[in-house]
Design an enzyme around this catalytic site. Structure first.
Site, short mmCIF file in Angstrom:
data_model
loop_
_atom_site.label_atom_id
_atom_site.label_comp_id
_atom_site.label_asym_id
_atom_site.label_seq_id
_atom_site.Cartn_x
_atom_site.Cartn_y
_atom_site.Cartn_z
N HIS A 62 -11.96 58.07 5.28
CA HIS A 62 -13.21 57.44 5.71
C HIS A 62 -13.03 56.78 7.07
O HIS A 62 -11.95 56.79 7.63
CB HIS A 62 -13.72 56.44 4.67
CG HIS A 62 -12.83 55.26 4.45
ND1 HIS A 62 -11.57 55.37 3.90
CD2 HIS A 62 -13.00 53.93 4.72
CE1 HIS A 62 -11.03 54.17 3.82
NE2 HIS A 62 -11.86 53.28 4.32
N ASP A 66 -8.69 50.74 9.49
CA ASP A 66 -7.37 50.69 8.85
C ASP A 66 -7.01 52.01 8.20
O ASP A 66 -5.95 52.16 7.60
CB ASP A 66 -7.29 49.53 7.84
CG ASP A 66 -8.34 49.62 6.75
OD1 ASP A 66 -9.33 50.35 6.91
OD2 ASP A 66 -8.18 48.94 5.72
N HIS A 67 -7.90 53.02 8.33
CA HIS A 67 -7.62 54.36 7.82
C HIS A 67 -7.71 55.44 8.91
O HIS A 67 -7.19 56.53 8.71
CB HIS A 67 -8.59 54.71 6.69
CG HIS A 67 -8.34 53.91 5.45
ND1 HIS A 67 -7.63 54.41 4.37
CD2 HIS A 67 -8.68 52.64 5.12
CE1 HIS A 67 -7.56 53.47 3.43
NE2 HIS A 67 -8.19 52.39 3.87
N GLU A 196 -5.77 53.46 -3.68
CA GLU A 196 -5.69 52.10 -3.16
C GLU A 196 -5.70 51.11 -4.32
O GLU A 196 -6.23 51.40 -5.40
CB GLU A 196 -6.88 51.82 -2.25
CG GLU A 196 -6.80 52.50 -0.91
CD GLU A 196 -7.87 51.99 0.04
OE1 GLU A 196 -8.69 51.14 -0.37
OE2 GLU A 196 -7.90 52.45 1.19
#
Length: 626
Positions: A62, A66-67, A196
């Site tokens: 996504h 942070d990804h 996660e």
């Protein structure tokens, strides 16, 4: 291998090796660092080579930074030219967030060793968009399939398959039906599920209760004349909270202004309108009558509004108060106890949001004073202004900020809580579990719960550590109809996929597929001739009679003990039991001894074979009375 987000929140980057293929899952940056630690440590993969030589593909779950925040750094600065897979909404929104963060980091803060605008564009040219539930063949062996995770718009769970081995990778799924997006996945039973675990020990109260408490806190602050700051990321929970306040303001006929920081947010809402089909059924139904993302009570924010008197509500980015407009507004409003800041999601350690949520009331803030210099050039003895250069010198100093406003934490995070993670395991039914993107102590707790409830191994590797999972690959084999009919004709229970059953046949491979057929069909299909293999053994027994007499006595004995078998005494001086040939000869060493020669071909029998009983023939004959 966990390159990042191992027993840590932020900067997700995982390397999965499956069936000889290497896949990178996410490539994020850490929002709490301003140096090289913000990016994943790619030296775990290669010391001095390009990543193209080591990776088969990269998958981005996504658009949160942070990804995906390190993606241009990885592809353009470290070096990767292979395919990058993400959904259509993620492909549309990702470059906008990357460029916005680049402006803050490079143009405003003056940092170096960062990617450029052109690098972002070059990186996005390598992106291959994914459609939901569509199987994409990366190469001859590697295939991927995306499912909607519901975390934020366009977030995806990805089922990765190489042969019979498979992995599911997911960000935290959103299972709430009332959310503007929701998640689902097949019961795909992967070898390992990677998830996660940001809220590994949290079990939230009902979403309705949280929404009620949120509206109550906002309303109370407005009624006493205070201002409410809601730091959010431009996409995801921001739209959800906007819909909530818009509906509440309409119902209560409230007049206090609601603002949303402009620019990035306008683009964000544009993409929510564009990808309305990616939202849940309730939003899509309402969209027929009116677009829920076109707000009546929520207006664009101008930074001068922060100094206006009277109550107001402001949504400002970013969500962790680490930079940008939300931090500037916070500095202005922090000294007034009438005001309130509502943190609706997780804050990484090191950010202002994390500090105030942990009760810190005195903050050291970095200030900046500007000194302008006019530089003149002196030529010969006269001072001649041949050029003027206006320079800005920034002097940094530390300011102390007293936090008097009320601080509230109300989790509207799109991350799944412990209950949501357990529901995900029930949906997918993995054989193993791996937790990432969480705090070590909380992950340890959830790990124990998973192993206890589901009786599967659960891993939580730290950064740089590798978790190895042993798989039991199954090889699909087709069975010929004729062989199946022949097996069924022999009797026995009907085939049951849950109960193993032995099948006798010949395994052949044609066009990369395996097939079990009868030996006759195998010879015919492969164009081979049949060769008969015979086995022999010798049995010595004591018998003083002649060879023909001994053979006759053996024939008579076998007729009495092997009822139901075809036993023949042939003219050539042999006895045949089914396909087994028995011949008698005198021993050269002992005149009273006979040597019994048994010879048989290898044939599969579907009833009790006499071979085992004939093997005791020597013992039987040694007990015969002469």
């Amino acid at each position: 291998m966990n390159l990042c987000a191992g027993q840590d929140v932020g900067r997700s980057c995982i390397l999965v090796s499956i069936g000889g293929k290497n896949i990178m899952l996410d490539c994020g940056m850490h929002m709490g660092y301003n140096d090289d630690r913000r990016f994943p440590d790619f030296s775990y993969i290669t010391q001095n080579g390009r990543l193209t030589d080591f990776l088969d593909c990269v998958i981005i779950s996504h658009f949160h930074l942070d990804h995906c925040g390190a993606l241009p750094y990885m592809s353009e600065m470290v070096g990767y030219d292979g395919p990058i897979y993400m959904t259509h909404p993620t492909k549309a929104i990702c470059p906008i967030l990357l460029e916005d963060f680049r402006k803050i980091t490079v143009d405003k803060k003056g940092e170096t060793n960062f990617f450029t605008s052109q690098m972002i564009k070059d990186c996005m040219k390598k992106v291959v968009p994914l459609n939901l539930h569509q199987t994409v063949q990366v190469d001859d062996e590697l295939e991927i399939k995306a499912y909607y995770a519901g975390h934020v718009l366009g977030a995806a769970m990805v089922h990765i398959k190489v042969g019979s081995e498979s992995v599911v990778y997911t960000v935290s799924v959103n299972k709430y039906a009332k959310s503007h997006i929701s998640a689902w996945i097949d019961k795909c039973r992967p070898d390992i599920l990677i998830s996660e675990s940001t809220y590994a020990t949290t079990i939230r109260d009902s979403k309705r209760c949280r929404e009620r408490d949120f509206l109550k806190k906002v309303h109370e602050t407005i009624e006493r004349g205070g201002k409410v700051l809601i730091p959010v990321f431009a996409l995801g929970r921001a739209q959800e909270l906007c819909i909530l306040l818009e509906t509440f303001w309409e119902r209560m006929n409230l007049k206090a202004p609601i603002y949303f920081s402009t620019g990035l947010t306008e683009k964000a809402n544009h993409y929510y309108k564009l990808f309305i089909t990616w939202t849940n059924q309730k939003i899509r139904k309402t969209f027929v009558q009116r677009n829920m993302f076109e707000f009546k009570h929520i207006k664009a924010f101008d930074r001068s509004y922060a100094d206006n008197p009277g109550p107001m509500v402001v949504f400002a980015t970013p969500g962790m108060l680490h930079a940008g407009q939300s931090l500037q507004i916070f500095k202005k409003w922090a000294g007034n106890e009438k005001n309130m800041v509502i943190m609706p999601g997780y804050c990484v350690q090191g950010t202002i949001g994390h500090k105030i949520l942990n009760g810190q009331r005195k903050l050291e803030m970095e200030g900046r004073a500007t000194v302008r210099l006019l530089i003149s050039f002196a030529l010969t003895k006269r001072l001649i202004h041949v050029g003027k250069l206006l320079a800005c010198v920034f002097c940094f100093h530390t300011l102390q900020l007293d936090v008097k406003l009320q601080v509230e934490y109300m989790s509207f995070s799109a991350h799944a809580d412990a209950k949501g993670i357990m529901q995900l395991i029930r949906m997918a039914e993995p054989r193993n579990m791996l937790l990432v993107h969480g705090e070590a102590v909380k992950m340890e707790f959830l790990k124990g719960k998973i192993e206890q409830e589901f009786s599967i191994d659960c891993y939580m590797p730290a950064n740089g550590e590798t978790a190895t999972v042993t798989t039991n690959p199954s090889v699909p084999v087709d069975i010929s109809l004729n062989l199946l009919k022949r097996e069924m004709a022999l009797g026995g229970p009907l085939p049951d996929p849950k109960k193993p059953r032995t099948m006798h046949g010949t395994l052949i491979m044609k066009e990369n597929s395996l097939k079990l057929v009868s030996s006759e069909q195998a010879l015919k299909e492969l164009g081979l001739n049949e060769h008969q293999l015979r086995f022999t053994c010798r049995v010595q027994l004591q018998d003083p009679h002649s060879d023909p007499d001994t053979l006759h006595r053996i024939y008579t004995h076998l007729k009495s003990v092997l009822k139901g078998y075809t036993i023949q005494h042939l003219p050539d001086g042999t006895v045949m039991v089914e396909s087994i040939v028995i011949k008698v000869s005198s021993s050269a060493e002992d005149t009273n001894a006979k040597v019994l020669l048994l010879s048989w071909s290898y044939q599969v029998k579907h009833r009790h074979c006499p071979c085992s009983r004939l093997s005791k023939l020597g013992q039987k004959h040694n007990r015969l009375k002469t």
